[in-house]
Design an enzyme around this catalytic site. Sequence first.
Site, PDB file in Angstrom:
ATOM      1  N   ASP A 169       0.863  -1.186   0.000  1.00 23.58           N
ATOM      2  CA  ASP A 169       0.000   0.000   0.000  1.00 23.58           C
ATOM      3  C   ASP A 169       0.898   1.235   0.000  1.00 23.58           C
ATOM      4  OD1 ASP A 169      -2.674   1.360   0.362  1.00 23.58           O
ATOM      5  OD2 ASP A 169      -1.630   2.096   2.142  1.00 23.58           O
TER       6      ASP A 169
ATOM      7  N   CYS B 247     -12.660  -9.786   9.060  1.00 24.26           N
ATOM      8  CA  CYS B 247     -14.020 -10.295   8.836  1.00 24.26           C
ATOM      9  C   CYS B 247     -14.643  -9.808   7.528  1.00 24.26           C
ATOM     10  CB  CYS B 247     -14.933  -9.906   9.998  1.00 24.26           C
ATOM     11  SG  CYS B 247     -15.269  -8.126  10.116  1.00 24.26           S
TER      12      CYS B 247
ATOM     13  N   CYS C  58     -16.181  -7.061  14.206  1.00 21.39           N
ATOM     14  CA  CYS C  58     -15.365  -8.001  14.988  1.00 21.39           C
ATOM     15  C   CYS C  58     -14.509  -7.312  16.044  1.00 21.39           C
ATOM     16  CB  CYS C  58     -14.474  -8.835  14.064  1.00 21.39           C
ATOM     17  SG  CYS C  58     -13.218  -7.858  13.195  1.00 21.39           S
TER      18      CYS C  58
ATOM     19  N   GLU D 169      -2.387  -1.552  -5.602  1.00 17.19           N
ATOM     20  CA  GLU D 169      -3.573  -0.882  -6.124  1.00 17.19           C
ATOM     21  C   GLU D 169      -3.242  -0.210  -7.448  1.00 17.19           C
ATOM     22  OE1 GLU D 169      -6.970   2.390  -4.731  1.00 17.19           O
ATOM     23  OE2 GLU D 169      -5.273   1.894  -3.430  1.00 17.19           O
TER      24      GLU D 169
ATOM     25  N   ASP E 126      -3.001   1.853   6.872  1.00 23.45           N
ATOM     26  CA  ASP E 126      -2.171   1.411   5.741  1.00 23.45           C
ATOM     27  C   ASP E 126      -1.863  -0.082   5.806  1.00 23.45           C
ATOM     28  OD1 ASP E 126      -2.185   4.020   4.871  1.00 23.45           O
ATOM     29  OD2 ASP E 126      -0.273   4.527   5.811  1.00 23.45           O
TER      30      ASP E 126
ATOM     31  N   CYS F 236     -13.025  -2.149  13.927  1.00 22.81           N
ATOM     32  CA  CYS F 236     -14.101  -2.744  13.136  1.00 22.81           C
ATOM     33  C   CYS F 236     -15.369  -2.871  13.996  1.00 22.81           C
ATOM     34  CB  CYS F 236     -13.666  -4.102  12.615  1.00 22.81           C
ATOM     35  SG  CYS F 236     -14.971  -4.970  11.699  1.00 22.81           S
TER      36      CYS F 236
ATOM     37  N   CYS G 291     -12.452  -4.566   6.513  1.00 24.28           N
ATOM     38  CA  CYS G 291     -11.748  -5.206   7.633  1.00 24.28           C
ATOM     39  C   CYS G 291     -11.030  -6.443   7.105  1.00 24.28           C
ATOM     40  CB  CYS G 291     -12.732  -5.589   8.731  1.00 24.28           C
ATOM     41  SG  CYS G 291     -11.988  -6.560  10.063  1.00 24.28           S
TER      42      CYS G 291
END
Length: 390
Positions: free
Chosen positions: A201, A341, A361, A285, A368, A358, A338
């Site tokens: 990332d 989950c 969860c 990405e 990052d 999150c 997340c």
Amino acid sequence: MIVNKAYKFRIYPTKTQEVLIAKTIGCCRFVYNYFVGKQKGKDAYWHMVEEMVQNGQLPRNNWKGEFFHKNKSIKALPELKKHYPFLKEIDSIALQKSVEIVHEAYRRYYKKQNDEPRFKSKRNPVQSYTTKYVNGNIAVLGKHIKLPKLGLVRFAESREVHGRIINATIRRNPAGKYFVSILVEVDIQPLLKTGSSIGVDVGLKDFATLSDGTVYKNPTFFRALEEKLANAQRVLSRRQVGSTNWHKQRVKVAKIHEKITNSRQNMLHKISTHLVKNHDLIGMEDLAVKKMLKNVHLAKAISEVSWSQFRTMLEYKAKWYGKQVVFVARNFASSQLCSRCGHKHKAVKDLALREWTCPSCECLHQRDLNASINLRNEALRLTAGTVGIA
């Protein structure tokens, strides 16, 4: 795998060789501009004919523009030398290569792969010419490089040249330094598989965050020298253009730019090489850098980190060494999902939110790191069954 690889060295020509390099650069630029000018005239003529056909002034009889003919143009060089005797002083193969460059530019232009070729200017910051390997006219001999017309030129030997030499490009940068890039054809063997995958990332605060927790800081090379560069440019603006002091100050400015560029490229090469050597699959990405540069608040910072250059390095090194780079779609919400989950937390759209929990969860995420893990998982999903990685 047979690939084309370039070895770049700094060369130290004598004063006589510097004069000959300057003449060769000028003559190659002259030949390039001459044939581009002729082709522009032909294209203008056929555009006029096509317009007359569309207006009904001429019958349509399969009117087509005339493509640039490489062989005819090369055969026209001896006649051109009769009209311009200064072309006889320099390497004839470099002139032929200039014609080939024109041909390649128009070939890509006719296929709509790039814009129409433009005239070269002697005011370009970097001046160069390319000559081809013919009958051993280019060779590395100890601490010297043998180049056509120039003879033996001393160079800084940083590594050995392996492979079949194709051509050599001699460049003079804005700081007045000379470099040679020797293009060779070499057989590169793939690296051993590691069975590892990684997500990357990229960002502005930290240059890159890996899914294994490794963080590469952003050294901000430009910001570190920005004040020094501004002062040097301010002094340059006060010098009379073309004067001796102006040229001295221009070189000082160019050397600061060169230091920034070299530092940045060195960092990008080290990181990209490390990733390719140690991981079989790299997930990133697919950033729309051109669109992101339209953001006036972030354009300067985005330009400084050179994401596009980093991507290019990863791609060609992975291709050379048998590794794989997967670019995840831009609409993939890597930061919002997340990694444990899969819950999508839209509040993370706020760039100021660096850590979040999150709601599903209750897992605490660093922005990052979570994004890099998601990129790795998505790359594995996209390549499921094509790579031997667990």
